[in-house]
Scaffold this active site. Sequence first.
Site, PDB file in Angstrom:
ATOM      1  N   ARG A   1       8.027  -0.052  -6.485  1.00 46.60           N
ATOM      2  CA  ARG A   1       7.450  -1.368  -6.225  1.00 46.60           C
ATOM      3  C   ARG A   1       7.705  -2.240  -7.441  1.00 46.60           C
ATOM      4  NH1 ARG A   1       1.435  -1.727  -3.973  1.00 46.60           N
ATOM      5  NH2 ARG A   1       0.785  -1.380  -6.109  1.00 46.60           N
TER       6      ARG A   1
ATOM      7  N   SER B   1       1.508  -0.103   5.478  1.00 53.69           N
ATOM      8  CA  SER B   1       0.134  -0.182   4.974  1.00 53.69           C
ATOM      9  C   SER B   1      -0.792  -0.701   6.061  1.00 53.69           C
ATOM     10  CB  SER B   1       0.054  -1.146   3.778  1.00 53.69           C
ATOM     11  OG  SER B   1       0.786  -0.657   2.687  1.00 53.69           O
TER      12      SER B   1
ATOM     13  N   LYS C   1      -3.957  -4.340  -7.118  1.00 51.41           N
ATOM     14  CA  LYS C   1      -3.606  -5.164  -5.973  1.00 51.41           C
ATOM     15  C   LYS C   1      -4.771  -6.093  -5.687  1.00 51.41           C
ATOM     16  CE  LYS C   1      -1.321  -4.280  -1.602  1.00 51.41           C
ATOM     17  NZ  LYS C   1      -0.261  -5.279  -1.695  1.00 51.41           N
TER      18      LYS C   1
END
Lengths: 210, 210
Positions: free
Chosen positions: A41, A110, A139
Site C-alpha cells: 500500500r 474491504s 486509516k
Amino acid sequence: MSSAVDYRLYLVTDTGQCGDRGVVTTVRAAVAGGVTVVQVRAKDGGDRDRLALVRAVVDACAGTGVPVLVNDAVDVALLGGADGVHLGQSDLPADEVRTLLGPDRLLGLSVSTVAEIGAAPTGVLDYLGVGPVHATPTKTDAAAPLGADGVAALAAATDLPCVAIGGIHLDTIDPLRDTGIAGICVVSDICAAPDPEAAARALRTRWDRS
Amino acid sequence: MSSAVDYRLYLVTDTGQCGDRGVVTTVRAAVAGGVTVVQVRAKDGGDRDRLALVRAVVDACAGTGVPVLVNDAVDVALLGGADGVHLGQSDLPADEVRTLLGPDRLLGLSVSTVAEIGAAPTGVLDYLGVGPVHATPTKTDAAAPLGADGVAALAAATDLPCVAIGGIHLDTIDPLRDTGIAGICVVSDICAAPDPEAAARALRTRWDRS
C-alpha cells in the site's frame, strides 16, 4: 491459487512507518518471521515509483510462497507481476477488476458491514478484509470499529475467507481467535517495529496458539 | 487511430472548475464548440467515481469523433472504454503502459525538456504534451515556463505531434501558432467559462485563424 493461500498473518505495508529501513527490507524480514501475505500500500507518490516498489517486493518474496498484492492500482499490479489486488469500497468494482486480472490472480475487498458483503459481487473475490476491528491512526477515513463481535458477524455472513484489520496488535489478537476469520492484518506492529522479523514471529506465534 | 487525430483544441477537464454544471455537461458543450480531444483528469476521489466519470464522458463524446483520454489511470481507461491515456513523467512508463493498452489506443506523455523527449520510448507514443507554456495555478508542481520559444524548441526535437499546455488563454494563443505544434490544451478557459461552448468556439476560431 486462492485455495492454497495462507491468510494467517497478512502484512499491509506503510512506507512512512518502514522509515529508513525501507519497505523491501521490512517485507523480507517480516516474511522470514512468518508473514503469509503481503499487500503493498503506497498512497503517496506517482505510479512509476509504486511500480518499482511492487517489483522489488515481488522479487523479495519470490520463492517464499508468500503472495504479493497491490492496493487499488490494477495497472501497477499487472505490470509489476503481483499476485493480486486489494480493493476498497471506493476503488474500481471488483467484478470489473476481475476482467482485467484474469482468473488466477487474487482479489480481495474491504468490507465494514454485512450490507457491503451483500453488495459484493459473487464468484470473483478470493477473500474479504473486515474492519476496522479497532480505531486506528493508520486509516483516518475508516468506518466505526467492529470489535470482535462485529468481526464474527461479518465472517458469519460470507463463505469467503476473512482477514481482520484495524488496530490489531499482539495484545489484541486473542479475542479474534474464535471469530471465524482466516487471519489477521497488521501494519504498524511490523512496519514500525525495531525488529520486524521478531515482531512478525511474535504475532504468528500468538495467532497460531489457538 | 493516431494518424487521424485532430489535436487542434485539446480540453483537459478540471472537476472543480466545472462546478455545479458538471464535467459531462461541460464536455458536451465544449465539443459542440469545437474541442477536438478530451482528457479526463480527476485527481481527487476514488477510482470508482473516476470510472463512472470516464464512462459518462465517453458516452457524451460517442459519435462525435472526439477521442477521450484518461489521465494516468490505465485500469480506469481500459474499463471505461476510453480511447487512450495521458501520462506524466511520474506515471507508469509509457512502453509498459502500451503493453496494457494494446496498439490501437492513444498514448500521450507530458514533457518539459528536450532531455525528457530524448528519454521517451520510441514507437509507443502518439503525441506529446509540452509545457508549461506559462505559469499556471492549475498545476502547482509544474516545471519552469517554456514560453513560445521553448515550445518551438521542444516541437522541433520530436517527430510526434505536440500539444502545448499551461496558461493558454484566448489572448496567449497567437504566439504559439508558428511553434510547430499540432494544437493547444486548455483547462480553465473552458471548464471555468460561463458558456463553455462559446469559449471553445472562440479558442478554435483563434487557433484556426492561421
